[in-house]
Design a protein around this motif. Structure first.
Motif, PDB file in Angstrom:
ATOM      1  N   TYR A  70      -2.096  -3.495  -9.320  1.00  0.00           N
ATOM      2  CA  TYR A  70      -0.809  -3.867  -8.724  1.00  0.00           C
ATOM      3  C   TYR A  70       0.100  -4.519  -9.765  1.00  0.00           C
ATOM      4  O   TYR A  70       1.301  -4.214  -9.846  1.00  0.00           O
ATOM      5  CB  TYR A  70      -1.042  -4.837  -7.567  1.00  0.00           C
ATOM      6  CG  TYR A  70      -1.245  -4.178  -6.220  1.00  0.00           C
ATOM      7  CD1 TYR A  70      -1.615  -2.851  -6.110  1.00  0.00           C
ATOM      8  CD2 TYR A  70      -1.058  -4.908  -5.039  1.00  0.00           C
ATOM      9  CE1 TYR A  70      -1.799  -2.248  -4.868  1.00  0.00           C
ATOM     10  CE2 TYR A  70      -1.236  -4.321  -3.790  1.00  0.00           C
ATOM     11  CZ  TYR A  70      -1.614  -2.997  -3.711  1.00  0.00           C
ATOM     12  OH  TYR A  70      -1.780  -2.415  -2.480  1.00  0.00           O
TER      13      TYR A  70
ATOM     14  N   LYS B 156       0.821  -1.212   0.000  1.00  0.00           N
ATOM     15  CA  LYS B 156       0.000   0.000   0.000  1.00  0.00           C
ATOM     16  C   LYS B 156       0.854   1.260   0.000  1.00  0.00           C
ATOM     17  O   LYS B 156       0.431   2.315  -0.480  1.00  0.00           O
ATOM     18  CB  LYS B 156      -0.929  -0.001   1.208  1.00  0.00           C
ATOM     19  CG  LYS B 156      -2.126  -0.928   1.053  1.00  0.00           C
ATOM     20  CD  LYS B 156      -3.097  -0.776   2.201  1.00  0.00           C
ATOM     21  CE  LYS B 156      -4.337  -1.642   1.983  1.00  0.00           C
ATOM     22  NZ  LYS B 156      -5.321  -1.489   3.084  1.00  0.00           N
TER      23      LYS B 156
ATOM     24  N   LYS C 114       3.974  -5.214  -3.988  1.00  0.00           N
ATOM     25  CA  LYS C 114       2.770  -5.153  -4.812  1.00  0.00           C
ATOM     26  C   LYS C 114       2.655  -6.384  -5.712  1.00  0.00           C
ATOM     27  O   LYS C 114       1.588  -6.985  -5.844  1.00  0.00           O
ATOM     28  CB  LYS C 114       2.800  -3.888  -5.698  1.00  0.00           C
ATOM     29  CG  LYS C 114       2.360  -2.616  -5.004  1.00  0.00           C
ATOM     30  CD  LYS C 114       2.244  -1.496  -6.029  1.00  0.00           C
ATOM     31  CE  LYS C 114       1.615  -0.260  -5.403  1.00  0.00           C
ATOM     32  NZ  LYS C 114       1.420   0.818  -6.392  1.00  0.00           N
TER      33      LYS C 114
ATOM     34  N   GLU D 245      -7.965  -4.106  -8.051  1.00  0.00           N
ATOM     35  CA  GLU D 245      -6.741  -3.801  -7.302  1.00  0.00           C
ATOM     36  C   GLU D 245      -5.607  -4.721  -7.735  1.00  0.00           C
ATOM     37  O   GLU D 245      -4.458  -4.276  -7.884  1.00  0.00           O
ATOM     38  CB  GLU D 245      -7.000  -3.963  -5.800  1.00  0.00           C
ATOM     39  CG  GLU D 245      -7.848  -2.857  -5.200  1.00  0.00           C
ATOM     40  CD  GLU D 245      -8.242  -3.131  -3.766  1.00  0.00           C
ATOM     41  OE1 GLU D 245      -8.479  -2.173  -3.014  1.00  0.00           O
ATOM     42  OE2 GLU D 245      -8.326  -4.350  -3.385  1.00  0.00           O
TER      43      GLU D 245
END
Length: 380
Positions: free
Chosen positions: A95, A62, A69, A91
């Protein structure tokens, strides 16, 4: 005096810089350790250690760390992922898009073995996995050795060719063990215990398990308990066995839970406690241990240590039976034969009885199933 004052001011200014550098190094070390723990616990049967490590990695991801990631993205679909750190599909794609080019540069530009390993997991590419293993990445060494061992044991080839392939596969475990890796030590111990690629040697197997256990490997800890329970290498010691099983269970290991449950159920090295035993069986069953699924099903069917629940028992018997566990197939056959937890159905009872025999190597039973149950077997 002015020079002295200036020097003092410069020295004072350096103090917070050095402290900040020390904090940064400490944070980097903790991040690297979390990655190592996550990757190792992911394959060591240690869900609690995995959950702890993944929280650190998720927090670093994050904050924008590309390696973290990428790692979070490629393990996003693992069943063990704690809900608070699960990624949505969007998400995950974000990533990957942001981190994959960085990892590729790290692999191709610096020939980094960890980067090659992560790319191999992302792409499912065995060539990249082999490159990571040859570069000395311990996760890749274990993964490549496991893959090569499975292939060697299931290929149609001469016995001599099979043995050469098995020895070559186990050599990867040996290399990982030589690097002090707990998974490598455990895998090498299993090779010695089963006589795979090495002459069977119980003492060497135990030594490998003990070294892995000292590093907190829960399956190795469980194996040590098994050695003491079975009296293998040492005289049987049920008290010591129970202690090792309980320790393995404390890591959340399904097989540790199962064996600790057996000790409690039988009163081996510990006072009998059916209620505590069935809790351990449930944890183990939910963790995927098929033997525990059957044991938990029996407890539910008989109301031993838990309120009787015949339909619930059938569900666990079915789960273990479909995973190929013969005793669960026999239990399921009995349920159908007597109408316990399911409507009475003699044909299904017969089917599961023959499935059990076939699973135990009965060719006649396998032929009967192929002749009479071919369509149903395709649905399994």
């Amino acid at each position: 005096m002015k020079c002295a004052i200036l020097f003092l001011a410069a020295a004072v200014a350096l103090v917070p810089c050095r402290a900040a550098q020390k904090d940064a190094r400490r944070a980097a070390d903790e991040s690297a350790l979390a990655i190592e723990r996550l990757l190792n616990s992911r394959t060591a049967g240690s869900p609690r250690a995995f959950a702890q490590a993944v929280e650190v990695v998720a927090a670093d991801a994050k904050r924008g760390q590309p390696l973290q990631k990428f790692l979070m993205a490629i393990i996003a679909r693992d069943e063990e992922m704690p809900p608070p750190v699960r990624l949505t599909a969007r998400e995950r794609e974000t990533y990957l898009a942001e981190s994959r080019p960085v990892i590729r540069r790290l692999a191709e530009g610096r020939d980094n073995p960890l980067a090659w390993y992560l790319l191999s997991v992302d792409a499912g590419d065995t060539n990249l996995l082999k490159r990571a293993a040859d570069g000395g990445n311990v996760q890749a060494l274990n993964a490549w050795g496991t893959s090569a061992l499975d292939l060697a044991l299931n290929m149609s080839q001469s016995k001599d060719a099979e043995q050469r392939a098995v020895r070559a596969a186990v050599a990867y475990f040996e290399k990982a063990a030589g690097l002090g890796d707990a998974n490598g030590l455990y895998n090498l111990g299993m090779a010695y215990a089963r006589g795979l690629g090495r002459k069977r040697d119980d003492m060497r197997a135990f030594d490998c398990f003990r070294a892995a256990a000292e590093k907190g490997h829960p399956e190795a800890i469980n194996s040590i308990g098994w050695f003491f329970r079975e009296g293998r290498v040492f005289s049987q010691d049920l008290n010591t066995a129970a202690q090792w099983f309980e320790k393995s269970a404390s890591y959340g290991n399904p097989y540790g839970h199962f064996n600790w449950g057996l000790a409690l159920q039988r009163g081996e090295g510990v006072a009998k406690d059916p209620e505590k035993a069935v809790v351990q069986f449930r944890h183990a069953a939910e963790g995927g241990c098929i033997e525990a699924m059957a044991a938990y099903g029996v407890a539910l069917a008989r109301g031993e240590g838990v309120k009787a629940d015949e339909p619930g028992a059938v569900k666990w018997f079915e789960r273990a039976a479909k995973a190929g566990y013969p005793p669960a197939m026999e239990n399921l056959a009995e349920c159908y034969a007597r109408g316990r937890g399911v409507p009475e159905d003699n044909r299904k009872a017969l089917e599961w009885k023959f499935r059990s025999r076939a699973a135990r190597g009965d060719r006649a039973a396998a032929e009967w199933l192929e002749k009479n149950m071919s369509e149903k077997m395709g649905d399994m």
